[in-house]
Scaffold this motif. Sequence first.
Motif, PDB file in Angstrom:
ATOM      1  N   UNK A 155       0.739  -1.099  -0.067  1.00  0.00           N
ATOM      2  CA  UNK A 155       0.017  -0.150   0.172  1.00  0.00           C
ATOM      3  C   UNK A 155       0.876   1.273   0.086  1.00  0.00           C
ATOM      4  N   UNK A 156       0.458   2.321  -0.826  1.00  0.00           N
ATOM      5  CA  UNK A 156       1.333   3.222  -0.966  1.00  0.00           C
ATOM      6  C   UNK A 156       0.458   4.653  -0.597  1.00  0.00           C
ATOM      7  N   UNK A 157       0.928   5.486   0.108  1.00  0.00           N
ATOM      8  CA  UNK A 157       0.003   6.566   0.404  1.00  0.00           C
ATOM      9  C   UNK A 157       0.477   7.859   0.258  1.00  0.00           C
ATOM     10  N   UNK A 158       0.123   8.783  -0.149  1.00  0.00           N
ATOM     11  CA  UNK A 158       0.707  10.037  -0.133  1.00  0.00           C
ATOM     12  C   UNK A 158      -0.112  11.232   0.396  1.00  0.00           C
ATOM     13  N   UNK A 159       0.318  12.384   0.816  1.00  0.00           N
ATOM     14  CA  UNK A 159      -0.074  13.161   1.619  1.00  0.00           C
ATOM     15  C   UNK A 159      -1.206  13.736   0.785  1.00  0.00           C
ATOM     16  N   UNK A 160      -2.449  13.875   1.505  1.00  0.00           N
ATOM     17  CA  UNK A 160      -3.802  14.131   0.986  1.00  0.00           C
ATOM     18  C   UNK A 160      -4.607  12.937   0.592  1.00  0.00           C
ATOM     19  N   UNK A 161      -4.042  11.887   0.567  1.00  0.00           N
ATOM     20  CA  UNK A 161      -4.992  10.508   0.525  1.00  0.00           C
ATOM     21  C   UNK A 161      -5.720  10.483   1.809  1.00  0.00           C
ATOM     22  N   UNK A 162      -7.030   9.742   1.403  1.00  0.00           N
ATOM     23  CA  UNK A 162      -7.877   9.889   2.482  1.00  0.00           C
ATOM     24  C   UNK A 162      -7.504   9.261   4.011  1.00  0.00           C
ATOM     25  N   UNK A 163      -6.557   8.029   3.675  1.00  0.00           N
ATOM     26  CA  UNK A 163      -6.095   7.277   5.002  1.00  0.00           C
ATOM     27  C   UNK A 163      -4.551   7.807   5.484  1.00  0.00           C
ATOM     28  N   UNK A 164      -3.968   8.931   4.683  1.00  0.00           N
ATOM     29  CA  UNK A 164      -2.542   9.285   4.953  1.00  0.00           C
ATOM     30  C   UNK A 164      -2.445   9.637   6.473  1.00  0.00           C
ATOM     31  N   UNK A 165      -3.359  10.761   6.536  1.00  0.00           N
ATOM     32  CA  UNK A 165      -3.018  11.252   8.153  1.00  0.00           C
ATOM     33  C   UNK A 165      -3.237  10.209   9.208  1.00  0.00           C
ATOM     34  N   UNK A 166      -3.901   9.106   9.028  1.00  0.00           N
ATOM     35  CA  UNK A 166      -3.951   8.037  10.061  1.00  0.00           C
ATOM     36  C   UNK A 166      -2.837   6.972  10.031  1.00  0.00           C
TER      37      UNK A 166
END
Length: 419
Positions: free
Chosen positions: A145-156
């Motif tokens: 799984x790759x997440x970038x700042x602004x993605x829905x789950x990123x801050x978690x």
Amino acid sequence: MTDVLGTNWSGNHAYRARRIEAPASVEDVQHLLRDATSVRALGTRHSFNTIADSADLLISTELLRFDPVISVEDRTVTVGAGIRYGDLAGELQAAGWALPNLASLPHISIGGAIATGTHGSGNRVPSLAASVAGVELVLASGEVLQLRRGDADFDGAVVSLGALGIVTRVTLDIEPTFDIEQSVFERLAFSAVEENFDAITGSAYSVSLFTTWRDPDVLDQVWLKRRKADVAAPSDLFGATPATADRHPLPGISAENCTAQMGVPGPWLDRLPHFRLDFTPSNGEELQSEYLVPRRHAVDALRAVRALAGRIAPLLQVCEVRTFAADTLWLSGAYDTDAVGLHFTWLKKQPEVEALLPTLEAALVPFAVRPHWGKVFTADAAALERVYPRLPDFRELAARLDPSRVFVNEFLERTVLPA
């Protein structure tokens, strides 16, 4: 307890996991997770509690040190989660780049530091985790799984406590390299802190206050780390006077392992940490706790600690006070608030320290206190629910990404993810 897998850095915890593996690639991590039922990631072993232990498998990130990839256009660097901050800093400096801040120790791994919300200091500088622009993790299913700042789950998913998967790569914000000048002031009256806290912590890019609480009326040292754009170091800091030689935060200890002071400028990586990368700052004969409170409560929280000075001082090596800026990361100590860290380096007297902590934590409860995830504390899930408003969202995220609770250990059951 077994010592087959050794201990954490302090030696106050012997790992209970049955085995440890050190994968060198994402594929290796995927292979290890196949059919695994209880897994935790292990970094540089600088946590003082059981957050990084497992009932079965520990996955060491020490070999996940992929070569840094710098994006000049995005002003980011992507690295393996197992690299230490000090090692990355050297490579960035050689390329003309810098991180905005570092913790007091450059010896800690990037993955472990961001997962626990570790921070440096500076009124306008957020935690190390807030510099994360992207994260790659391997889920228990083997999915990457790759997440970038602004993605829905990123801050978690940034300050994740290792509860979502094995973090393999991290993308960090960078900026052009800069110099820092470090100066130390001594014997700052507590009354001056009460009256001028914002001015003191705002007097440099990064500021740390140190005290042993042996004299509750005086804080022993103030370390100022100034960038070139900052005003010159004062000759007097609200009654505190400049040190006449380099200082160690602990009284009577040689400063040879500390970063250079006396206002001598040097690269950011050689001044922002308190300790030099090429020396071990201590032999691990210590315990650590840290409590984070909203900045608006800073002076009242310090008064509460001062009221317990007579009980704290006999067990304490040194207490450090630092500020850092608000962020949007759900389990960060600075979530939605500028914060102040009250850090305690204790003597290695665990029963006595653990007996004192409930009293200390109770004194800080009126100030919405949040414990540092990687330190020694006693608060449980019920207490933490009251100070982390996004904890329900984190639980939903963990249930979605790790439905079989492969990454949940006894620490997470007690503090964040009760069964």
